[in-house]
Scaffold this motif. Structure first.
Motif, PDB file in Angstrom:
ATOM      1  N   ILE A   2       0.848  -1.197   0.000  1.00 20.13           N
ATOM      2  CA  ILE A   2       0.000   0.000   0.000  1.00 20.13           C
ATOM      3  C   ILE A   2       0.886   1.250   0.000  1.00 20.13           C
ATOM      4  O   ILE A   2       0.624   2.210  -0.729  1.00 20.13           O
ATOM      5  N   ALA A   3       1.942   1.212   0.803  1.00 21.14           N
ATOM      6  CA  ALA A   3       2.853   2.366   0.880  1.00 21.14           C
ATOM      7  C   ALA A   3       3.459   2.659  -0.487  1.00 21.14           C
ATOM      8  O   ALA A   3       3.490   3.809  -0.931  1.00 21.14           O
ATOM      9  N   GLU A   4       3.915   1.609  -1.153  1.00 17.58           N
ATOM     10  CA  GLU A   4       4.526   1.793  -2.475  1.00 17.58           C
ATOM     11  C   GLU A   4       3.486   2.225  -3.510  1.00 17.58           C
ATOM     12  O   GLU A   4       3.718   3.139  -4.294  1.00 17.58           O
ATOM     13  N   GLY A   5       2.329   1.590  -3.477  1.00 16.75           N
ATOM     14  CA  GLY A   5       1.287   1.869  -4.465  1.00 16.75           C
ATOM     15  C   GLY A   5       0.698   3.269  -4.342  1.00 16.75           C
ATOM     16  O   GLY A   5       0.379   3.901  -5.339  1.00 16.75           O
ATOM     17  N   LEU A   6       0.537   3.748  -3.106  1.00 24.96           N
ATOM     18  CA  LEU A   6      -0.061   5.071  -2.900  1.00 24.96           C
ATOM     19  C   LEU A   6       0.988   6.145  -2.653  1.00 24.96           C
ATOM     20  O   LEU A   6       0.648   7.309  -2.448  1.00 24.96           O
ATOM     21  N   LYS A   7       2.241   5.714  -2.600  1.00 24.86           N
ATOM     22  CA  LYS A   7       3.367   6.637  -2.370  1.00 24.86           C
ATOM     23  C   LYS A   7       3.199   7.398  -1.047  1.00 24.86           C
ATOM     24  O   LYS A   7       3.223   8.629  -1.002  1.00 24.86           O
ATOM     25  N   VAL A   8       2.987   6.619   0.008  1.00 30.35           N
ATOM     26  CA  VAL A   8       2.931   7.169   1.374  1.00 30.35           C
ATOM     27  C   VAL A   8       3.896   6.358   2.233  1.00 30.35           C
ATOM     28  O   VAL A   8       4.240   5.229   1.909  1.00 30.35           O
ATOM     29  N   TYR A   9       4.331   6.940   3.315  1.00 33.31           N
ATOM     30  CA  TYR A   9       5.243   6.232   4.208  1.00 33.31           C
ATOM     31  C   TYR A   9       4.491   5.137   4.972  1.00 33.31           C
ATOM     32  O   TYR A   9       3.350   5.361   5.391  1.00 33.31           O
ATOM     33  N   PRO A  10       5.138   3.983   5.163  1.00 33.34           N
ATOM     34  CA  PRO A  10       4.499   2.938   5.971  1.00 33.34           C
ATOM     35  C   PRO A  10       4.118   3.443   7.372  1.00 33.34           C
ATOM     36  O   PRO A  10       3.086   3.053   7.917  1.00 33.34           O
ATOM     37  N   SER A  11       4.930   4.334   7.915  1.00 32.01           N
ATOM     38  CA  SER A  11       4.623   4.860   9.251  1.00 32.01           C
ATOM     39  C   SER A  11       3.307   5.649   9.234  1.00 32.01           C
ATOM     40  O   SER A  11       2.551   5.626  10.211  1.00 32.01           O
ATOM     41  N   SER A  12       3.023   6.317   8.121  1.00 25.98           N
ATOM     42  CA  SER A  12       1.738   7.035   8.007  1.00 25.98           C
ATOM     43  C   SER A  12       0.576   6.043   7.984  1.00 25.98           C
ATOM     44  O   SER A  12      -0.475   6.280   8.573  1.00 25.98           O
ATOM     45  N   TYR A  60       0.565   2.994   9.357  1.00 27.36           N
ATOM     46  CA  TYR A  60       0.398   2.482  10.719  1.00 27.36           C
ATOM     47  C   TYR A  60      -0.272   3.525  11.609  1.00 27.36           C
ATOM     48  O   TYR A  60      -1.062   3.201  12.486  1.00 27.36           O
ATOM     49  N   GLY A  61       0.072   4.805  11.374  1.00 26.32           N
ATOM     50  CA  GLY A  61      -0.556   5.874  12.160  1.00 26.32           C
ATOM     51  C   GLY A  61      -2.061   5.910  11.968  1.00 26.32           C
ATOM     52  O   GLY A  61      -2.816   6.018  12.933  1.00 26.32           O
ATOM     53  N   VAL A  62      -2.497   5.759  10.722  1.00 21.18           N
ATOM     54  CA  VAL A  62      -3.937   5.754  10.428  1.00 21.18           C
ATOM     55  C   VAL A  62      -4.582   4.495  11.019  1.00 21.18           C
ATOM     56  O   VAL A  62      -5.639   4.554  11.648  1.00 21.18           O
ATOM     57  N   MET A  63      -3.926   3.340  10.823  1.00 20.01           N
ATOM     58  CA  MET A  63      -4.515   2.074  11.296  1.00 20.01           C
ATOM     59  C   MET A  63      -4.648   2.041  12.810  1.00 20.01           C
ATOM     60  O   MET A  63      -5.586   1.456  13.339  1.00 20.01           O
ATOM     61  N   THR A  64      -3.712   2.638  13.505  1.00 16.36           N
ATOM     62  CA  THR A  64      -3.793   2.600  14.972  1.00 16.36           C
ATOM     63  C   THR A  64      -4.655   3.722  15.531  1.00 16.36           C
ATOM     64  O   THR A  64      -5.126   3.631  16.648  1.00 16.36           O
ATOM     65  N   PHE A  65      -4.879   4.776  14.745  1.00 13.11           N
ATOM     66  CA  PHE A  65      -5.735   5.865  15.212  1.00 13.11           C
ATOM     67  C   PHE A  65      -7.204   5.471  15.156  1.00 13.11           C
ATOM     68  O   PHE A  65      -7.952   5.706  16.096  1.00 13.11           O
TER      69      PHE A  65
END
Length: 184
Positions: A75-85, A87-92
């Motif tokens: 997902i990070a590679e496909g959407l060009k977002v950081y994996p940490s972002s 995880y931030g959304v998933m845990t929020f």
């Protein structure tokens, strides 16, 4: 004094029975590797769209029942977002699960009204029957047991929600009947 020493040893795993329980707890099954080809398809449908992360996560979870760990780098590679972002959304947001959930999710309300009317006894009965602590899934993945702050059914206290169905004025004895309805 002797009794105190026995208790201390039990807590530290000093007797054989306690060690077995500790070892069993540690020996959890790792979730099997998921086929992530569907993740690529989902990303493809949302690629280039602004604000696509949450819809992608929702679709991935809709397919797998949770967000597999291996899906995050894709997902990070496909959407060009950081994996940490990610995880931030998933845990929020509490809607996202990072581990496999059961086919049926039991949410025991622990709001004030439910607490006063005996929700703790109902919780204890579910834990006893399913043999899992709160927040865990049975080995057969039929049930996940959760405790929630409020399901908004105070007039039905103590209330339990199984998937999208609310059960009101639940007694510990009724917990057995409720589970029987959802056993497959």
């Amino acid at each position: 004094m002797k009794k105190e020493q026995t208790t201390k040893r039990s807590v530290q795993g000093g007797n054989g029975k306690t060690r077995k329980k500790v070892a069993k707890k540690r020996k959890r099954k790792a979730p099997e590797a998921a086929d992530l080809t569907i993740v690529d398809e989902i990303i493809g449908r949302h690629q280039g769209a602004e604000g696509a992360l949450i819809p992608v996560l929702q679709e991935v979870q809709g397919h797998y029942g949770y967000i597999p760990e291996g899906a995050v780098p894709r997902i990070a590679e496909g959407l060009k977002v950081y994996p940490s972002s990610i995880y931030g959304v998933m845990t929020f947001y509490s809607q996202f699960n990072l581990k496999p959930m059961g086919k049926n999710i039991i949410r025991v309300c622990c709001g004030t009204a439910c607490h006063v009317k005996g929700a703790e006894r109902v919780s204890s009965k579910f834990k006893e029957i399913l043999k899992v602590p709160m927040g865990e899934t049975t080995e057969d993945r039929n049930f996940t047991l959760e405790q929630v702050a409020c399901i908004g059914a105070c007039s039905l206290a103590p209330a339990v929600m199984v998937n999208d169905e609310v059960h009101g004025k639940v007694t510990p004895d009724e917990a057995v009947k409720i589970l029987d309805q959802y056993k497959s």
